[in-house]
Design an enzyme around this catalytic site. Structure first.
Site, PDB file in Angstrom:
ATOM      1  N   ASP A  73     -37.320  34.046 -17.539  1.00 40.82           N
ATOM      2  CA  ASP A  73     -38.495  33.176 -17.451  1.00 40.82           C
ATOM      3  C   ASP A  73     -39.393  33.732 -16.351  1.00 40.82           C
ATOM      4  OD1 ASP A  73     -37.302  32.530 -15.077  1.00 40.82           O
ATOM      5  OD2 ASP A  73     -36.907  30.453 -15.587  1.00 40.82           O
ATOM      6  N   ASP A 247     -33.488  27.406 -25.219  1.00 40.53           N
ATOM      7  CA  ASP A 247     -32.555  27.575 -24.099  1.00 40.53           C
ATOM      8  C   ASP A 247     -32.437  26.229 -23.440  1.00 40.53           C
ATOM      9  OD1 ASP A 247     -35.282  27.764 -22.577  1.00 40.53           O
ATOM     10  OD2 ASP A 247     -33.767  27.546 -21.017  1.00 40.53           O
ATOM     11  N   CYS A 285     -13.650  21.625 -34.185  1.00 39.72           N
ATOM     12  CA  CYS A 285     -14.163  22.796 -33.455  1.00 39.72           C
ATOM     13  C   CYS A 285     -13.116  23.905 -33.426  1.00 39.72           C
ATOM     14  CB  CYS A 285     -14.522  22.378 -32.026  1.00 39.72           C
ATOM     15  SG  CYS A 285     -15.091  23.741 -30.987  1.00 39.72           S
ATOM     16  N   CYS A 287     -13.123  26.502 -31.200  1.00 40.21           N
ATOM     17  CA  CYS A 287     -13.195  27.259 -29.942  1.00 40.21           C
ATOM     18  C   CYS A 287     -11.819  27.406 -29.299  1.00 40.21           C
ATOM     19  CB  CYS A 287     -14.183  26.603 -28.977  1.00 40.21           C
ATOM     20  SG  CYS A 287     -13.502  25.250 -27.998  1.00 40.21           S
ATOM     21  N   CYS A 290     -10.497  24.075 -27.858  1.00 42.80           N
ATOM     22  CA  CYS A 290     -10.014  23.100 -28.847  1.00 42.80           C
ATOM     23  C   CYS A 290      -8.772  23.598 -29.581  1.00 42.80           C
ATOM     24  CB  CYS A 290     -11.131  22.758 -29.828  1.00 42.80           C
ATOM     25  SG  CYS A 290     -12.420  21.757 -29.059  1.00 42.80           S
ATOM     26  N   HIS A 316     -16.078  25.318 -24.570  1.00 47.10           N
ATOM     27  CA  HIS A 316     -16.270  24.419 -25.718  1.00 47.10           C
ATOM     28  C   HIS A 316     -17.746  24.126 -25.979  1.00 47.10           C
ATOM     29  CE1 HIS A 316     -16.210  21.190 -28.566  1.00 47.10           C
ATOM     30  NE2 HIS A 316     -17.033  20.555 -27.739  1.00 47.10           N
TER      31      HIS A 316
HETATM   32 ZN   LIG Z   1     -14.173  23.279 -28.935  1.00 45.17          ZN
END
Ligand SMILES: [Zn+2]
Length: 353
Positions: A73, A247, A285, A287, A290, A316
Site C-alpha cells: 500500500d 485484503d 474445513c 485445513c 481442523c 484456519h
Molecule cells: Zn479449518
C-alpha cells in the site's frame, strides 16, 4: 493477473503481512494455504527497518523469503490513522513517527513511489488521502480532488521498474464524487484501480452503493481492488459487484483473538460451550488445524495463553478465506456464481437462526 513473481488468479484475497510477515506464519505455510499474493505495509517498513535497508537485500520478497507476488500500500492509510501530529498540505503529509523517538517525516506522492520502488513489490499504490468518516461533502470533494492531483504526481514520478501502479478512488460516501474520482483516474491511466476509503464505519448498504457507483467507470481489463475489506460476506458481495482483489486484517487479527470464520458463521472459541467439544472448528474445513485439533484443545490453548493458539487459529482463518475464493473462482468458471452466492448465504442463515 501476471506479475514479475508469477501469476495470480482472480478474484483473490491477499493475506496482510504488515511487517513483511503474515503474523505467526512462514512463507512455506502461506504456500501450503494456497496464498498467491500478499500485502505489506509501506508505512511500517519505511519506519522500520527502512526502505533502503530492504532495497539492499534485493526487495521485500528476498528480504522475507517469499518468492511470489507482493502488493504494497502507499502508506497513506496508516499515516492518516496511526501517525501523530499529521499535517496535510498540497505537497504531502508531515507526521511524527510513533517509533523512532518522534522524528518528523514528510511523505509526498513522489516519495511514496520512491519508497515503494525501493521495497520492490510487484504492485504499488498511489499515495492518497483516505477520506475520514464521516466527512462533509465539501471536505470529501476537496480530499478526493487532492488525491487525484497526488495520483497524477505518482504516475509522473514512477520509474520504469516493471512494477504495476494502481490508482485509488476516493470520494467519501457520495456516489457522484466516487464516479468523478474513478473517471478522472482512468483518464490519468493506471495498471489497476483500487477503491479506498470504505469499511471505515459506514453501513453495508452504503459500502455496496459506493462500489456500485464506482465499478462501471473502471475498465474491465484492469484489476479492481477493494481495499481493506472485509468479512467473508463482503468478499462474496464484492465479487458480485465486479471486484477482483481484496485484503483485510480480519482473518489474521480475529484468529489471534480466538474468533474463527466458518461455513456456518463465527465461532468464538473462548465461549464455555466449547469446553468439552470434540469437533474441529469447522467440520467442513480441510485445513491443518481442523484436520488435527478439537475445539476443546484450541479453547484450552487460548485460555492458557499459548502461542500455538495464534498460529493454529491463523492457519484456519486464512485457509477459510483462501478456500472461499478458490470456490468463488471455480463457480465463476463453471458459470454458477449466482447459485454459489445463494448457497453461501443460505448456509449461514440456516445455522444462525
Ligand atoms: Zn479449518
Amino acid at each position: 493477473m501476471t506479475t514479475s513473481h508469477g501469476e495470480v488468479n482472480t478474484p483473490v484475497f491477499m493475506p496482510v503481512g504488515t511487517q513483511a510477515t503474515v503474523k505467526t506464519l512462514s512463507p512455506a505455510d502461506l504456500t501450503d494455504l494456497g496464498a498467491e499474493i500478499i500485502l505489506s505495509n509501506t508505512y511500517h517498513l519505511f519506519l522500520r527497518p527502512g526502505h533502503e535497508l530492504i532495497r539492499s537485500f534485493g526487495g521485500v520478497q528476498k528480504f522475507m523469503a517469499w518468492n511470489r507476488p507482493v502488493l504494497t500500500d502507499s502508506g497513506g492509510f496508516q499515516v492518516f490513522s496511526l501517525a501523530e501530529l499529521r499535517k496535510i498540505t498540497e505537497e504531502g503529509v508531515t507526521f511524527q513517527s510513533p517509533i523512532d523517538g518522534g522524528a518528523k517525516h514528510l511523505i509526498t506522492p513522489e516519495y511514496a513511489v520512491e519508497i515503494q520502488e525501493a521495497l520492490g513489490a510487484d504492485i504499488i499504490m498511489a499515495f492518497d488521502e483516505c477520506t475520514p468518516y464521516p466527512a462533509t461533502r465539501d471536505y470529501a470533494q476537496e480530499s478526493h480532488e487532492r488525491t487525484l492531483r497526488w495520483a497524477r504526481r505518482c504516475r509522473d514520478a514512477k520509474k520504469d521498474t516493471g512494477q504495476a501502479l494502481f490508482g485509488i478512488v476516493q470520494g467519501g460516501m457520495h456516489p457522484d464524487l466516487r464516479k468523478q474520482s474513478a473517471d478522472a483516474l482512468v483518464d490519468i491511466g493506471f495498471d489497476g484501480y483500487a477503491i479506498g476509503g470504505l469499511s471505515v464505519g459506514e453501513t453495508k448498504p452504503v459500502m455496496q452503493e459506493m462500489i456500485e457507483a464506482t465499478v462501471p467507470s473502471l475498465p474491465g481489463d484492469r484489476p479492481r481492488y477493494l481495499m481493506g475489506v472485509g468479512t467473508p460476506e463482503d468478499l462474496v458481495e464484492g465479487v458480485d459487484r465486479g471486484i477482483d482483489m481484496f485484503d483485510c486484517v480480519m482473518p489474521t487479527r480475529n484468529a489471534r483473538n480466538g474468533t474463527f470464520f466458518t461455513s456456518f458463521g463465527r465461532v468464538v472459541i473462548r465461549n464455555a460451550q466449547y469446553e468439552r467439544d470434540p469437533q474441529p472448528i469447522d467440520p467442513a474445513c480441510g485445513c491443518h488445524t481442523c484436520r488435527n485439533f478439537t475445539r476443546a484443545y484450541l479453547r484450552h490453548l487460548f485460555n492458557a495463553g499459548e502461542v500455538l493458539a495464534l498460529r493454529l487459529g491463523t492457519i484456519h482463518n486464512l485457509f477459510f478465506y483462501l478456500d472461499l475464493m478458490r470456490n468463488v473462482r471455480a463457480s465463476i468458471e463453471q458459470g454458477g456464481f449466482r447459485e454459489f452466492k445463494r448457497d453461501f448465504f443460505a448456509k449461514r442463515e440456516s445455522q444462525n437462526s
